[in-house]
Design a protein around this motif. Structure first.
Motif, mmCIF file in Angstrom:
data_model
loop_
_atom_site.group_PDB
_atom_site.id
_atom_site.type_symbol
_atom_site.label_atom_id
_atom_site.label_comp_id
_atom_site.label_asym_id
_atom_site.label_seq_id
_atom_site.Cartn_x
_atom_site.Cartn_y
_atom_site.Cartn_z
ATOM 1 N N VAL A 172 23.580 11.048 -3.688
ATOM 2 C CA VAL A 172 22.978 10.314 -2.581
ATOM 3 C C VAL A 172 22.665 8.902 -3.057
ATOM 4 N N SER A 173 22.781 7.941 -2.181
ATOM 5 C CA SER A 173 22.531 6.546 -2.532
ATOM 6 C C SER A 173 21.066 6.328 -2.908
ATOM 7 N N THR A 174 20.836 5.546 -3.950
ATOM 8 C CA THR A 174 19.458 5.239 -4.346
ATOM 9 C C THR A 174 18.742 4.405 -3.288
ATOM 10 N N ARG A 175 19.480 3.856 -2.359
ATOM 11 C CA ARG A 175 18.846 3.127 -1.258
ATOM 12 C C ARG A 175 18.014 4.074 -0.407
ATOM 13 N N ASN A 176 18.402 5.340 -0.369
ATOM 14 C CA ASN A 176 17.754 6.285 0.532
ATOM 15 C C ASN A 176 16.849 7.294 -0.169
ATOM 16 N N ILE A 177 16.711 7.179 -1.492
ATOM 17 C CA ILE A 177 15.852 8.087 -2.242
ATOM 18 C C ILE A 177 14.579 7.350 -2.664
ATOM 19 N N GLY A 178 13.445 8.024 -2.563
ATOM 20 C CA GLY A 178 12.190 7.387 -2.948
ATOM 21 C C GLY A 178 11.837 6.225 -2.058
ATOM 22 N N ALA A 179 12.224 6.299 -0.795
ATOM 23 C CA ALA A 179 11.990 5.206 0.144
ATOM 24 C C ALA A 179 11.495 5.757 1.477
ATOM 25 N N GLU A 180 10.800 4.915 2.202
ATOM 26 C CA GLU A 180 10.300 5.296 3.516
ATOM 27 C C GLU A 180 10.203 4.041 4.378
ATOM 28 N N ARG A 181 10.536 4.168 5.635
ATOM 29 C CA ARG A 181 10.489 3.033 6.554
ATOM 30 C C ARG A 181 9.046 2.551 6.704
ATOM 31 N N ASP A 182 8.842 1.263 6.447
ATOM 32 C CA ASP A 182 7.533 0.604 6.608
ATOM 33 C C ASP A 182 6.435 1.230 5.757
ATOM 34 N N PHE A 183 6.791 1.698 4.575
ATOM 35 C CA PHE A 183 5.802 2.354 3.718
ATOM 36 C C PHE A 183 4.653 1.422 3.362
ATOM 37 N N TYR A 184 4.940 0.128 3.154
ATOM 38 C CA TYR A 184 3.908 -0.835 2.779
ATOM 39 C C TYR A 184 3.550 -1.807 3.905
ATOM 40 N N THR A 185 4.134 -1.647 5.070
ATOM 41 C CA THR A 185 3.943 -2.609 6.151
ATOM 42 C C THR A 185 2.580 -2.435 6.820
ATOM 43 N N PHE A 186 1.834 -3.543 6.920
ATOM 44 C CA PHE A 186 0.534 -3.512 7.595
ATOM 45 C C PHE A 186 0.727 -3.585 9.106
ATOM 46 N N LYS A 187 0.060 -2.700 9.811
ATOM 47 C CA LYS A 187 0.192 -2.643 11.261
ATOM 48 C C LYS A 187 -0.591 -3.763 11.954
ATOM 49 N N HIS A 188 -1.782 -4.099 11.405
ATOM 50 C CA HIS A 188 -2.661 -5.017 12.134
ATOM 51 C C HIS A 188 -2.560 -6.455 11.660
ATOM 52 N N ALA A 189 -1.809 -6.716 10.576
ATOM 53 C CA ALA A 189 -1.739 -8.070 10.038
ATOM 54 C C ALA A 189 -0.776 -8.926 10.851
ATOM 55 N N ALA A 190 -0.968 -10.243 10.760
ATOM 56 C CA ALA A 190 -0.021 -11.163 11.374
ATOM 57 C C ALA A 190 1.337 -11.000 10.701
ATOM 58 N N LYS A 191 2.386 -11.448 11.388
ATOM 59 C CA LYS A 191 3.740 -11.268 10.859
ATOM 60 C C LYS A 191 3.882 -11.849 9.460
ATOM 61 N N SER A 192 3.177 -12.948 9.197
ATOM 62 C CA SER A 192 3.282 -13.581 7.885
ATOM 63 C C SER A 192 2.702 -12.717 6.773
ATOM 64 N N ASN A 193 1.815 -11.775 7.132
ATOM 65 C CA ASN A 193 1.184 -10.906 6.142
ATOM 66 C C ASN A 193 1.651 -9.456 6.209
ATOM 67 N N ALA A 194 2.351 -9.100 7.274
ATOM 68 C CA ALA A 194 2.702 -7.693 7.480
ATOM 69 C C ALA A 194 3.520 -7.128 6.329
ATOM 70 N N TYR A 195 4.395 -7.946 5.738
ATOM 71 C CA TYR A 195 5.263 -7.485 4.650
ATOM 72 C C TYR A 195 4.835 -8.089 3.304
ATOM 73 N N HIS A 196 3.548 -8.403 3.193
ATOM 74 C CA HIS A 196 3.033 -9.059 1.991
ATOM 75 C C HIS A 196 3.341 -8.270 0.721
ATOM 76 N N ILE A 197 3.127 -6.966 0.745
ATOM 77 C CA ILE A 197 3.324 -6.156 -0.462
ATOM 78 C C ILE A 197 4.794 -6.109 -0.846
ATOM 79 N N GLU A 198 5.649 -5.833 0.107
ATOM 80 C CA GLU A 198 7.076 -5.690 -0.172
ATOM 81 C C GLU A 198 7.712 -7.019 -0.585
ATOM 82 N N LYS A 199 7.305 -8.131 0.053
ATOM 83 C CA LYS A 199 7.974 -9.407 -0.165
ATOM 84 C C LYS A 199 7.318 -10.266 -1.234
ATOM 85 N N GLN A 200 6.036 -9.996 -1.542
ATOM 86 C CA GLN A 200 5.334 -10.869 -2.480
ATOM 87 C C GLN A 200 4.692 -10.102 -3.636
#
Length: 213
Positions: free
Chosen positions: A41-69
């Motif tokens: 199976v591709s490592t892209r799909n193992i140990g991963a989850e959709r929006d695992f670190y995405t903040f629901k209530h943050a502004a768009k600039s901060n929603a992906y802070h953990i993943e992108k920064q």
């Protein structure tokens, strides 16, 4: 416009690729919950989850802070760090600061600790009992708006608590004299899991992998 990074790994893809078949990004996997084996199976799909670190209530600039920064530095340096240690056969003193950061991150970012933090915030705690200290929610994000669904509020608080635990473990690793040693095996028989860094108390009499009796 680039799409947001919604497929988010709690077990880094670069780490999994070290276990991949030669020339591929595919690994064999076993699902402990349903008992199913996945030969390749591709490592892209193992140990991963959709929006695992995405903040629901943050502004768009901060929603992906953990993943992108927040993960960028350790993620970018981790593969090269382990490759250097493996090729030399030892851990140099100069490797230790970066290795501490990597071990802290790998230990804290897993689903195991997310579930621990979810249970904590669900019961109104702002610390995790297993830490044995007063770890509070990190600052930097606004309070959830009152009209946000309760489950989204709890989820965002759990993410902040989970990732806020990393400095705590770094402090633990810096407070003692630790021995970092590379163990090499003659055969390619090493296995890993979605919780790759095991922590145990010095006072524990249990051996890793041994009986709990």
């Amino acid at each position: 416009m680039n799409a947001p990074p919604r497929n988010q790994h709690y077990l880094p893809q670069w780490y999994q690729n070290r276990f991949a078949a030669d020339g591929t990004e595919q690994v064999g996997a076993f699902n402990r919950k349903n008992g199913k084996e996945l030969p390749l199976v591709s490592t892209r799909n193992i140990g991963a989850e959709r929006d695992f670190y995405t903040f629901k209530h943050a502004a768009k600039s901060n929603a992906y802070h953990i993943e992108k920064q927040a993960l960028t530095g350790p993620e970018g340096n981790g593969g090269g760090l382990l490759e250097g240690i493996a090729s030399r056969g030892n851990v140099r003193t100069s490797d230790v600061p970066a290795l501490r950061e990597l071990l802290s991150l790998m230990h804290m970012r897993t689903k195991v600790y997310r579930e621990l933090c979810e249970r904590a915030v669900k019961h109104g705690f702002t610390e995790v009992a297993a830490d044995g200290n007063g770890l509070v929610l990190p600052a930097g994000f606004p309070s959830p708006p009152p009209d946000l669904p309760p489950e989204d509020v709890l989820r965002d608080l759990a993410i902040q608590l989970q990732m806020g635990r990393i400095p705590m473990l770094l402090k633990v690793l810096q407070a003692h004299t630790w021995l970092y040693r590379l163990v090499q095996l003659p055969d390619d028989c090493f296995l890993t899991s979605d919780d790759p860094v095991l922590a145990r108390s010095r006072a524990s009499t249990r051996r890793l992998g041994g009986s709990s009796k």
